[in-house]
Enzyme design. Structure first.
Site, PDB file in Angstrom:
ATOM      1  N   LYS A 177       7.708   7.537  54.627  1.00  0.00           N
ATOM      2  CA  LYS A 177       8.098   6.201  54.140  1.00  0.00           C
ATOM      3  C   LYS A 177       8.151   5.185  55.284  1.00  0.00           C
ATOM      4  CE  LYS A 177      11.928   7.183  52.134  1.00  0.00           C
ATOM      5  NZ  LYS A 177      11.872   8.609  52.520  1.00  0.00           N
ATOM      6  N   THR A 179       6.481   5.303  58.046  1.00  0.00           N
ATOM      7  CA  THR A 179       5.098   5.087  58.474  1.00  0.00           C
ATOM      8  C   THR A 179       4.386   4.125  57.522  1.00  0.00           C
ATOM      9  OG1 THR A 179       5.144   7.377  59.249  1.00  0.00           O
ATOM     10  CG2 THR A 179       3.006   6.305  59.218  1.00  0.00           C
ATOM     11  N   ARG A 201      16.076   1.247  59.288  1.00  0.00           N
ATOM     12  CA  ARG A 201      17.362   1.745  59.772  1.00  0.00           C
ATOM     13  C   ARG A 201      17.222   2.273  61.197  1.00  0.00           C
ATOM     14  NH1 ARG A 201      18.312   6.267  55.626  1.00  0.00           N
ATOM     15  NH2 ARG A 201      16.050   6.192  55.673  1.00  0.00           N
ATOM     16  N   LYS A 212      14.106  16.792  61.950  1.00  0.00           N
ATOM     17  CA  LYS A 212      13.108  15.854  61.459  1.00  0.00           C
ATOM     18  C   LYS A 212      12.425  15.052  62.561  1.00  0.00           C
ATOM     19  CE  LYS A 212      12.759  12.770  57.480  1.00  0.00           C
ATOM     20  NZ  LYS A 212      13.497  11.864  56.604  1.00  0.00           N
ATOM     21  N   ALA A 431      20.943   8.588  53.350  1.00  0.00           N
ATOM     22  CA  ALA A 431      20.771   8.294  51.928  1.00  0.00           C
ATOM     23  C   ALA A 431      21.340   9.389  51.035  1.00  0.00           C
ATOM     24  CB  ALA A 431      19.300   8.085  51.620  1.00  0.00           C
ATOM     25  N   PHE A 462      14.927   8.836  51.563  1.00  0.00           N
ATOM     26  CA  PHE A 462      14.622   9.955  50.676  1.00  0.00           C
ATOM     27  C   PHE A 462      13.926   9.498  49.389  1.00  0.00           C
ATOM     28  CE2 PHE A 462      18.276  11.876  53.141  1.00  0.00           C
ATOM     29  CZ  PHE A 462      17.449  12.598  53.968  1.00  0.00           C
ATOM     30  N   PHE A 550      -3.300  12.761  54.325  1.00  0.00           N
ATOM     31  CA  PHE A 550      -3.375  13.661  55.482  1.00  0.00           C
ATOM     32  C   PHE A 550      -4.814  14.158  55.613  1.00  0.00           C
ATOM     33  CE2 PHE A 550       1.343  15.201  55.288  1.00  0.00           C
ATOM     34  CZ  PHE A 550       1.750  13.876  55.391  1.00  0.00           C
ATOM     35  N   TRP A 579      -1.805   5.969  59.259  1.00  0.00           N
ATOM     36  CA  TRP A 579      -1.397   6.894  60.327  1.00  0.00           C
ATOM     37  C   TRP A 579      -2.530   7.072  61.338  1.00  0.00           C
ATOM     38  CZ3 TRP A 579      -3.082  11.863  61.806  1.00  0.00           C
ATOM     39  CH2 TRP A 579      -2.239  12.531  62.729  1.00  0.00           C
TER      40      TRP A 579
END
Length: 726
Positions: A177, A179, A201, A212, A431, A462, A550, A579
């Site tokens: 999200k 990205t 954030r 993560k 979240a 999330f 991806f 990306w």
């Protein structure tokens, strides 16, 4: 021409004068007391002595034959000067120099990409987007705090369009999200020449060193410098930790002192004699008024009034305020405090939460300014007294000190993307525990800066069932802002998991189902995407699905997801390659968002605040999660009854629930149905302004995995470069 007696009658001495043109042959008629220091004086009298107006900006006397011309020229110059100043205060179209990208294949690590780009100096970026010199506070070369005075300067400026990036139920790896948020604003500003701002954030140290990794985006769509973004930033989380723990210390210290001192001794210490005089502080006077004691002289209180004033009578079993630390530390989930001899037997069970779960973080994200923040900090309920009444930070006398610790943290931090477009980084509540959104203040400032045709893109944590629901029902209520579009992020990887694929575990290689084409798994897993689209539609906001592509995704899988998304009610569905390609890879997404934002908004909240607490919880459980019903534990029901009695029943609901499933059971993927949602406890964040039920065994302190991210993080002592962040 006005005669002296007439203009005297205007009572000039009581007015604020910006400019005085002195043309009187009798300068003594104009009293120096009427003219405040700093007033511009245009002196047009031959015999006028400017020294009389010492401290004012005075001009020199002029000859009679040029007097009128001098008056005209001086006034014309002054008007032009004021016009230039007024124009400088108004909104201006951005004149932004975007940074060029040269994407490499294969895509290097995030930190390599970040280091390969030379960011603009932050003061240059600030000027490009219309910030004035005195509206920023610079932290190093690439970060700056933005002062809230900007909101007053641009209060008449129309807002831009407001875009929320949410997601489907993610794998533990996250689906990108942040990205997508960065890729979208890079596409809007660097490639479509549309003013746009990303609002993100601040990442917690917990995931950065845990599972993560960082939260600056990734690949060629990230905030730079990424190591500064992910480590400390401008110290906001440290300020929250300091404020939170000061309040925690104040609670236990107050209980100790009340347990070990008489009323008289407490009173003498709380209201000491200073230089022979005893006086109440401002916050103590406010407490007296709340108690119904309308006295200001400490010597006039009766014994009963003294006892009411000095004794909070906190019931230790009701303390809900926990200490915090910004590190994943499972061994702090339950602790015993007060074991030193100096605590005189005052031992109790307590716990630590992660810093970003602090109510002070939630307040930072929802506040509208310093005065509002101070009021919210004072309202925070930390416990109940022995009569069942709430005890607040204001009762403990600590509100002002908390505001002092938070006075700089309230300002959003300005950074930039890889392509030199602006980003606000501010607040960082989790979240699945808190409301999971960046700050209202950052969004409001950004909406003014982008202008009417610009876009502000913010991210909710999330899946849409958690972060997006809280964005709409909590954040939008607090801000009064109306969203234009929801961008729903999906990945083929996550959809395959929801279709019955094997478990995805952080740190473990992906199974072949995720790296080889499997259309059946994708089709089966799209049920979760459909459900999340429906959740967004409950709020009346158009949805654009962003499929974060991806390299292992096949063209057939990508086409299938986009086709199902459109059939399921999405305004559009677009594959994104930001990306690997930067903003250029999200241009189609940006165009789809622009079209969707032109639709007429029919935004609505999910529930009315006047409904009972339990009914609001039930609506979220049934309409958003798909539960059959809810079940409250006796402890949860007792808390609901208490909060309703205390007058807190009309607050919105902030569900603390796992992010790995629409249900309360992380292992249940896809779209679970027929389940009963268990509410194990209910807590209240009165300062932040919400009730938060804990669903199942929800933890407010994450733990470290067997192999945390910190194994790969290192510092080169020669170059001082950070290695291993991702």
């Amino acid at each position: 021409e006005t005669k002296i007696p007439q203009w005297r009658s205007y009572n000039f001495q009581s007015r604020i004068l910006n400019v005085v043109v002195a043309g009187s042959p009798k300068p003594e008629d104009v009293s120096v007391n009427w003219i405040k220091p700093g007033t511009v004086v245009v002196n047009c009298c031959r015999d006028f002595h400017s020294e009389k107006y010492h401290g004012q900006q005075s001009s020199h006397p002029v000859e009679h034959d040029v007097c009128s011309l001098a008056i005209a020229m001086r006034m014309q110059n002054m008007v032009k000067s004021l016009e230039r100043w007024i124009q400088s205060q108004q909104y201006r179209k951005w004149d932004i120099r975007c940074l060029k990208l040269q994407p490499r294949s294969p895509v290097p690590s995030d930190i390599e990409i970040s280091r390969a780009q030379s960011p603009k100096a932050v003061d240059v970026l600030a000027k490009e987007i219309g910030l004035l010199t005195d509206e920023i506070e610079i932290y190093g070369q690439t970060k700056a705090k933005v002062r809230l005075s900007l909101l007053e300067r641009l209060k008449d400026q129309p807002d831009g369009k407001y875009v929320l990036v949410a997601g489907i139920t993610p794998t533990p790896l996250g689906e990108g999200k942040s990205t997508v948020t960065i890729g979208l604003v890079q596409a809007l500003t660097a490639h479509l020449n549309i003013n746009s701002f990303a609002c993100l954030r601040q990442p917690s140290q917990g995931p950065t060193f845990g599972v993560k990794g960082g939260a600056a985006g990734g690949g060629y769509a990230q905030v730079i410098p990424m190591e500064e973004f992910n480590l400390h930033l401008t110290g906001d989380i440290h300020a929250i930790t300091a404020a939170n723990n000061l309040l925690a210390a104040a609670i236990d210290a107050r209980i100790l002192h009340e347990n070990t001192q008489s009323d008289k001794a407490l009173y003498n210490r709380l209201v000491p004699v200073v230089n022979g005089v005893r006086g109440f502080s401002t916050i103590q006077l406010a407490r007296l008024r709340r108690l119904g004691i309308n006295k200001t002289d400490p010597s006039t209180l009766t014994e009963e009034e003294i006892s009411k004033f000095v004794r909070l009578d906190i019931d230790p079993s009701t303390i809900t305020w926990q200490r915090v630390v910004d590190t994943n530390d499972r061994f702090l989930r339950k602790i015993t405090i007060g074991q030193a001899n100096t605590e005189k037997g005052f031992v109790r069970q307590a716990q630590f939460d992660i810093a970003v779960a602090s109510e002070i973080m939630a307040i930072l994200a929802l506040t509208s300014g310093l005065a509002d923040m101070k009021e919210r900090l004072g309202k925070m309920v930390v416990a109940n007294d022995k009569k069942g009444q709430p005890v607040t930070a204001e009762d403990l006398g600590v509100t002002g000190a908390l505001a002092v610790l938070m006075k700089d943290a309230i300002k959003p931090t300005l950074m930039q993307t890889l392509e030199g477009t602006p980003v606000f980084v501010h607040a960082g509540p989790f979240a699945n525990i808190a409301h999971g959104n960046s700050s209202v203040l950052a969004d409001k400032i950004a909406l003014k800066l982008v202008g009417e045709k610009g876009f502000v893109v913010t991210e909710a944590g999330f899946g849409a069932d958690i972060g997006m629901e809280k964005f709409f029902n909590i954040k939008c209520r607090s801000s009064g802002l109306v969203p234009s579009v929801v961008v729903l992020v999906a990945t083929v990887r996550a959809l395959k998991m929801h279709g019955g694929g094997p478990n995805v575990t952080a740190g473990a290689p992906l199974k072949k189902e995720y790296t080889e084409e499997n259309l059946q798994l994708v089709a089966d897993g799209c049920c979760n995407l459909q459900k999340q689209i429906q959740i967004a539609q409950l709020f009346g906001v158009p949805v654009v699905v962003a499929l974060n592509v991806f390299k292992t995704d096949s063209p057939a899988e990508v086409d299938l997801v986009c086709e199902i998304a459109k059939r399921s009610g999405a305004f559009d569905a677009v594959p994104c390659n930001h990306w690997s390609a930067g903003g250029r890879g999200a241009v189609k997404l940006a165009q789809a968002v622009e079209k969707a934002a032109s639709q007429k908004s029919s935004f609505k909240y999910l529930y009315n605040l006047e409904l009972p607490i339990v009914e609001k919880i039930r609506i979220i459980a049934q309409k958003v999660y798909g539960a059959q019903d809810i079940e409250l534990s006796p402890a949860a029901q007792s808390q609901v009854d208490r909060y309703s009695r205390q007058g807190f029943g009309n607050l919105p609901i902030c569900m603390a629930k796992t992010h790995l499933s629409l249900s309360h059971q992380p292992e249940r993927k896809g779209v679970p149905t027929g389940f009963i949602l268990p509410i194990s406890d209910v807590r209240a964040s009165i300062g932040a302004g919400f009730i938060y039920p804990l669903v199942g065994t929800m933890s407010t302190m994450p733990g470290l995995p067997t192999r945390p991210c910190f194994y790969d993080i290192d510092l080169d002592p020669a170059t001082e470069q950070v290695k291993g962040l991702f």
